[in-house]
Design an enzyme around this catalytic site. Sequence first.
Site, PDB file in Angstrom:
ATOM      1  N   LYS A  13      16.925  43.484  26.346  1.00  0.00           N
ATOM      2  CA  LYS A  13      16.874  42.069  25.948  1.00  0.00           C
ATOM      3  C   LYS A  13      15.729  41.820  24.969  1.00  0.00           C
ATOM      4  O   LYS A  13      15.923  41.222  23.912  1.00  0.00           O
ATOM      5  CB  LYS A  13      16.695  41.162  27.192  1.00  0.00           C
ATOM      6  CG  LYS A  13      17.809  41.291  28.224  1.00  0.00           C
ATOM      7  CD  LYS A  13      17.622  40.323  29.394  1.00  0.00           C
ATOM      8  CE  LYS A  13      16.393  40.576  30.224  1.00  0.00           C
ATOM      9  NZ  LYS A  13      16.369  41.868  30.930  1.00  0.00           N
ATOM     10  N   ARG A  88      17.717  33.012  35.458  1.00  0.00           N
ATOM     11  CA  ARG A  88      17.895  34.197  36.279  1.00  0.00           C
ATOM     12  C   ARG A  88      18.527  33.866  37.615  1.00  0.00           C
ATOM     13  O   ARG A  88      18.764  34.765  38.425  1.00  0.00           O
ATOM     14  CB  ARG A  88      16.514  34.767  36.569  1.00  0.00           C
ATOM     15  CG  ARG A  88      16.215  36.041  35.864  1.00  0.00           C
ATOM     16  CD  ARG A  88      14.804  36.386  36.275  1.00  0.00           C
ATOM     17  NE  ARG A  88      14.521  37.758  36.129  1.00  0.00           N
ATOM     18  CZ  ARG A  88      14.047  38.303  35.007  1.00  0.00           C
ATOM     19  NH1 ARG A  88      13.881  37.603  33.931  1.00  0.00           N
ATOM     20  NH2 ARG A  88      13.768  39.581  34.985  1.00  0.00           N
ATOM     21  N   ARG A 123       8.885  53.191  28.605  1.00  0.00           N
ATOM     22  CA  ARG A 123       8.603  51.983  27.820  1.00  0.00           C
ATOM     23  C   ARG A 123       7.104  51.766  27.599  1.00  0.00           C
ATOM     24  O   ARG A 123       6.312  51.872  28.529  1.00  0.00           O
ATOM     25  CB  ARG A 123       9.180  50.760  28.523  1.00  0.00           C
ATOM     26  CG  ARG A 123       8.683  49.454  27.854  1.00  0.00           C
ATOM     27  CD  ARG A 123       9.479  48.265  28.219  1.00  0.00           C
ATOM     28  NE  ARG A 123       9.396  47.916  29.625  1.00  0.00           N
ATOM     29  CZ  ARG A 123      10.081  46.914  30.155  1.00  0.00           C
ATOM     30  NH1 ARG A 123      10.898  46.201  29.395  1.00  0.00           N
ATOM     31  NH2 ARG A 123       9.969  46.647  31.437  1.00  0.00           N
ATOM     32  N   ARG A 156       3.845  48.568  31.548  1.00  0.00           N
ATOM     33  CA  ARG A 156       3.851  47.429  32.465  1.00  0.00           C
ATOM     34  C   ARG A 156       3.671  47.881  33.909  1.00  0.00           C
ATOM     35  O   ARG A 156       4.195  48.906  34.306  1.00  0.00           O
ATOM     36  CB  ARG A 156       5.170  46.655  32.313  1.00  0.00           C
ATOM     37  CG  ARG A 156       5.092  45.635  31.195  1.00  0.00           C
ATOM     38  CD  ARG A 156       6.393  44.993  30.846  1.00  0.00           C
ATOM     39  NE  ARG A 156       7.212  44.549  31.973  1.00  0.00           N
ATOM     40  CZ  ARG A 156       8.366  43.906  31.822  1.00  0.00           C
ATOM     41  NH1 ARG A 156       8.803  43.626  30.593  1.00  0.00           N
ATOM     42  NH2 ARG A 156       9.069  43.535  32.868  1.00  0.00           N
ATOM     43  N   ARG A 167      13.856  45.506  41.279  1.00  0.00           N
ATOM     44  CA  ARG A 167      14.230  44.527  40.250  1.00  0.00           C
ATOM     45  C   ARG A 167      15.734  44.609  39.971  1.00  0.00           C
ATOM     46  O   ARG A 167      16.385  43.581  39.747  1.00  0.00           O
ATOM     47  CB  ARG A 167      13.429  44.776  38.968  1.00  0.00           C
ATOM     48  CG  ARG A 167      11.960  44.353  39.104  1.00  0.00           C
ATOM     49  CD  ARG A 167      11.069  44.993  38.058  1.00  0.00           C
ATOM     50  NE  ARG A 167      11.439  44.654  36.693  1.00  0.00           N
ATOM     51  CZ  ARG A 167      11.084  45.380  35.624  1.00  0.00           C
ATOM     52  NH1 ARG A 167      10.356  46.464  35.767  1.00  0.00           N
ATOM     53  NH2 ARG A 167      11.455  44.996  34.429  1.00  0.00           N
TER      54      ARG A 167
HETATM   55  P1  AP5 Z   1      13.483  46.111  26.686  1.00  0.00           P
HETATM   56  O1  AP5 Z   1      14.016  45.571  25.408  1.00  0.00           O
HETATM   57  O2  AP5 Z   1      12.042  45.935  26.997  1.00  0.00           O
HETATM   58  O3  AP5 Z   1      14.372  45.610  27.927  1.00  0.00           O
HETATM   59  P2  AP5 Z   1      14.424  44.191  28.662  1.00  0.00           P
HETATM   60  O4  AP5 Z   1      15.861  43.925  28.941  1.00  0.00           O
HETATM   61  O5  AP5 Z   1      13.656  43.176  27.906  1.00  0.00           O
HETATM   62  O6  AP5 Z   1      13.704  44.598  30.015  1.00  0.00           O
HETATM   63  P3  AP5 Z   1      12.607  43.846  30.902  1.00  0.00           P
HETATM   64  O7  AP5 Z   1      12.078  44.886  31.859  1.00  0.00           O
HETATM   65  O8  AP5 Z   1      11.632  43.115  30.048  1.00  0.00           O
HETATM   66  O9  AP5 Z   1      13.499  42.838  31.659  1.00  0.00           O
HETATM   67  P4  AP5 Z   1      13.187  42.053  32.940  1.00  0.00           P
HETATM   68  O10 AP5 Z   1      14.287  41.094  32.890  1.00  0.00           O
HETATM   69  O11 AP5 Z   1      13.068  42.848  34.174  1.00  0.00           O
HETATM   70  O12 AP5 Z   1      11.681  41.557  32.706  1.00  0.00           O
HETATM   71  P5  AP5 Z   1      11.047  40.160  32.369  1.00  0.00           P
HETATM   72  O13 AP5 Z   1       9.891  40.411  31.503  1.00  0.00           O
HETATM   73  O14 AP5 Z   1      12.076  39.201  31.945  1.00  0.00           O
HETATM   74  O15 AP5 Z   1      13.877  47.688  26.719  1.00  0.00           O
HETATM   75  C1  AP5 Z   1      13.498  48.530  27.795  1.00  0.00           C
HETATM   76  C2  AP5 Z   1      13.131  49.934  27.265  1.00  0.00           C
HETATM   77  O16 AP5 Z   1      14.299  50.557  26.735  1.00  0.00           O
HETATM   78  C3  AP5 Z   1      12.118  49.911  26.097  1.00  0.00           C
HETATM   79  O17 AP5 Z   1      11.275  51.031  26.198  1.00  0.00           O
HETATM   80  C4  AP5 Z   1      13.008  49.999  24.851  1.00  0.00           C
HETATM   81  O18 AP5 Z   1      12.338  50.590  23.737  1.00  0.00           O
HETATM   82  C5  AP5 Z   1      14.141  50.874  25.355  1.00  0.00           C
HETATM   83  N1  AP5 Z   1      15.423  50.589  24.701  1.00  0.00           N
HETATM   84  C6  AP5 Z   1      15.890  49.369  24.264  1.00  0.00           C
HETATM   85  N2  AP5 Z   1      17.122  49.497  23.728  1.00  0.00           N
HETATM   86  C7  AP5 Z   1      17.454  50.819  23.852  1.00  0.00           C
HETATM   87  C8  AP5 Z   1      18.611  51.580  23.491  1.00  0.00           C
HETATM   88  N3  AP5 Z   1      19.685  51.005  22.906  1.00  0.00           N
HETATM   89  N4  AP5 Z   1      18.612  52.917  23.786  1.00  0.00           N
HETATM   90  C9  AP5 Z   1      17.536  53.504  24.387  1.00  0.00           C
HETATM   91  N5  AP5 Z   1      16.417  52.856  24.734  1.00  0.00           N
HETATM   92  C10 AP5 Z   1      16.371  51.508  24.476  1.00  0.00           C
HETATM   93  O19 AP5 Z   1      10.551  39.710  33.829  1.00  0.00           O
HETATM   94  C11 AP5 Z   1       9.503  40.371  34.518  1.00  0.00           C
HETATM   95  C12 AP5 Z   1       9.263  39.697  35.855  1.00  0.00           C
HETATM   96  O20 AP5 Z   1       8.832  38.342  35.667  1.00  0.00           O
HETATM   97  C13 AP5 Z   1      10.494  39.580  36.786  1.00  0.00           C
HETATM   98  O21 AP5 Z   1      10.694  40.748  37.543  1.00  0.00           O
HETATM   99  C14 AP5 Z   1      10.136  38.348  37.625  1.00  0.00           C
HETATM  100  O22 AP5 Z   1       9.224  38.700  38.659  1.00  0.00           O
HETATM  101  C15 AP5 Z   1       9.412  37.458  36.642  1.00  0.00           C
HETATM  102  N6  AP5 Z   1      10.335  36.531  35.934  1.00  0.00           N
HETATM  103  C16 AP5 Z   1      10.615  36.517  34.597  1.00  0.00           C
HETATM  104  N7  AP5 Z   1      11.499  35.550  34.297  1.00  0.00           N
HETATM  105  C17 AP5 Z   1      11.806  34.940  35.466  1.00  0.00           C
HETATM  106  C18 AP5 Z   1      12.694  33.888  35.806  1.00  0.00           C
HETATM  107  N8  AP5 Z   1      13.458  33.272  34.876  1.00  0.00           N
HETATM  108  N9  AP5 Z   1      12.770  33.524  37.118  1.00  0.00           N
HETATM  109  C19 AP5 Z   1      12.016  34.127  38.071  1.00  0.00           C
HETATM  110  N10 AP5 Z   1      11.160  35.139  37.815  1.00  0.00           N
HETATM  111  C20 AP5 Z   1      11.050  35.549  36.521  1.00  0.00           C
HETATM  112 ZN    ZN Z   2      11.910  41.996  28.333  1.00  0.00          ZN
END
Ligand code: AP5
Ligand code: ZN
Length: 215
Positions: A13, A88, A123, A156, A167
């Site tokens: 994402k 979410r 990552r 992270r 997660r």
């Molecule tokens: P990346 O692009 O970083 O993936 P992502 O989908 O953004 O993953 P996140 O881990 O950030 O998602 P998340 O939803 O768990 O975390 P968030 O920060 O929202 O890519 C991942 C890796 O793969 C990278 O190394 C990249 O280079 C690689 N990659 C990308 N594309 C690729 C491809 N095509 N092929 C190969 N490799 C590739 O949330 C974190 C925490 O915050 C949650 O767990 C929760 O506790 C809290 N939180 C956040 N939002 C909320 C909410 N709305 N409600 C409640 N709690 C929340």
């Molecule tokens: Zn992200």
Amino acid sequence: MRLILLGAPGAGKGTQAKFITERLDIPQISTGDMLRAAVKAQSELGLAAKEVMDSGGLVSDDIIIGLVKERIKQPDCENGFLFDGFPRTIPQAQAMIDVGVHIDHVIEIVVDDEEIVSRLSGRWVHPASGRVYHMKHNPPQNDCVDDETGEPLVQRDDDREETVRKRLQVYHQQTRPLVEFYRSMTGSDAPRSHRIEGVGSVDDIRRKVFAALGV
Ligand code: AP5
Ligand code: ZN
């Protein structure tokens, strides 16, 4: 245009959000990035969120909804925005409907769980900009520093394998149902839903996302 990027942790994402927001000139609203900034600043919100995030759980709906409602009032959101990692839960999605936020497109990026565990272990991120790298699939130009600023990259705290598995479980239980929630909406206010296979090169996925959006 108002967009939602849905997908499991590590689905890509954040990576795709950078391309989309640049192309459409809209801000990226990542609740994860907002929470990490609060943790870094050691604000009250950050202190409360840190433990939940490190456990792989979700921060409470009230806190998140409050944050997002404030954020979308900012002037840079006038022409639209991209939600990354929000909503979410069904209550978060419903809160946006209740305040009259119309979403044009919901894009789901689909990647299987084992691929995700491998992606997240490689990552590295640039915290200030949210730029994301992968040591094998999407490496920085120079070792462990950001391409644009030269600042150091970090891993992270929630990318440890057991936290990633938690997660993923939370994603399947609480967030994936949103795909059906949006698909079942009808009427002129219903968003268009797109399902994008997220395995392939970063560029391939970008092309598929742009094609789905017609941009
Ligand atoms: P990346 O692009 O970083 O993936 P992502 O989908 O953004 O993953 P996140 O881990 O950030 O998602 P998340 O939803 O768990 O975390 P968030 O920060 O929202 O890519 C991942 C890796 O793969 C990278 O190394 C990249 O280079 C690689 N990659 C990308 N594309 C690729 C491809 N095509 N092929 C190969 N490799 C590739 O949330 C974190 C925490 O915050 C949650 O767990 C929760 O506790 C809290 N939180 C956040 N939002 C909320 C909410 N709305 N409600 C409640 N709690 C929340
Ligand atoms: Zn992200």
